[in-house]
Design a protein around this motif. Structure first.
Motif, short mmCIF file in Angstrom:
data_model
loop_
_atom_site.label_atom_id
_atom_site.label_comp_id
_atom_site.label_asym_id
_atom_site.label_seq_id
_atom_site.Cartn_x
_atom_site.Cartn_y
_atom_site.Cartn_z
N ARG A 15 0.82 -1.22 0.00
CA ARG A 15 0.00 0.00 0.00
C ARG A 15 0.85 1.27 0.00
N ARG A 16 1.92 1.26 0.80
CA ARG A 16 2.75 2.47 0.89
C ARG A 16 3.65 2.66 -0.33
N LYS A 22 6.06 -5.47 -4.68
CA LYS A 22 7.34 -5.03 -4.10
C LYS A 22 8.52 -5.86 -4.58
N GLY A 23 8.28 -7.14 -4.85
CA GLY A 23 9.37 -7.97 -5.31
C GLY A 23 9.95 -7.55 -6.64
N VAL A 100 10.68 -10.25 1.03
CA VAL A 100 11.29 -9.80 -0.21
C VAL A 100 11.73 -8.35 -0.13
N ASP A 101 11.14 -7.56 0.78
CA ASP A 101 11.46 -6.13 0.85
C ASP A 101 12.58 -5.82 1.84
N THR A 187 8.47 2.34 1.64
CA THR A 187 8.09 3.57 0.94
C THR A 187 9.14 3.90 -0.12
N PRO A 188 8.83 4.80 -1.05
CA PRO A 188 9.85 5.24 -2.00
C PRO A 188 11.09 5.81 -1.33
N ALA A 189 10.91 6.50 -0.20
CA ALA A 189 12.07 7.03 0.52
C ALA A 189 12.95 5.91 1.04
#
Length: 203
Positions: A15-16, A22-23, A100-101, A187-189
């Motif tokens: 979601r974020r 995400k993988g 995975v993240d 998150t992208p950050a």
């Protein structure tokens, strides 16, 4: 004792990250799943990925894609259950799971989890870190026995969602690792921070 199988948990909704798989996010020219495959693959006897997105997204990786069998996106425990069911069909006794993240997870994760469980006489072991004198467990990074998959299925059916809660009902050992190994990308950050960490983390 045979080497466990490995399951990469990539079944979250991201979601974020705007709902992204995400993988498939890129980090340093490689996607996160590819990095997890390389890092965990040498530690286990075989690999699968738990993912709930379109199966064709993962076809190029050549791994079994395990979807949650419990509806409603109940969290990582559903991915653990999917992994245990897959491992049972392979005749395996245990699995090791990773997220995975979390691209910098320990290169000796599986071996240390197995040693820790063996010394403690438990069937479940979790990674943990220690910060400012406090223990923080990393329940997505665990060693799980196939023999408990029926119990886990029942617990999920009864609404259990916390991996720590279910694991502790069976006895859980903890293996300590450096905290930075479990930096995760939500998150992208965070993805930018992980890119900045690459030279040091992979050195």
């Amino acid at each position: 004792m045979t080497t466990p199988l490995g399951v990469i948990l990539a079944g979250g909704q991201g979601r974020r990250m705007g709902g992204a798989e995400k993988g498939l996010l890129m980090l340093g020219g490689r996607c996160l799943l590819d990095r997890a495959i390389d890092r965990l693959g040498v530690q286990v006897a075989g690999l699968a990925v738990n993912a709930n997105g379109p199966a064709e997204c993962y076809a190029e990786f050549g791994l079994p894609v395990l979807r949650d069998t419990v509806p409603g996106h109940p969290g990582p425990l559903a991915g653990v259950l999917a992994g245990l069911d897959w491992a049972a069909a392979q005749g395996a006794e245990r699995i090791v799971t990773v997220a995975v993240d979390t691209p910098f997870f320990p290169a000796d994760l599986a071996a240390r989890l197995e040693r820790t469980a063996g010394r403690a006489g438990t069937s479940i072991a979790m990674a943990a870190t220690e910060e400012e004198g406090r223990l923080f467990r990393q329940p997505v990074f665990g060693l799980w026995p196939v023999a408990l998959r029926g119990d886990l299925r029942s617990a999920l059916g009864q609404g259990v969602r916390k991996a720590r809660f279910w694991a502790d009902s069976h006895g859980t050992a903890t293996a300590l690792f450096a905290a930075e190994a479990f930096f995760n990308i939500n998150t992208p950050a965070d993805l930018d921070r992980a890119a900045a960490m690459l030279p040091e983390a992979e050195g």
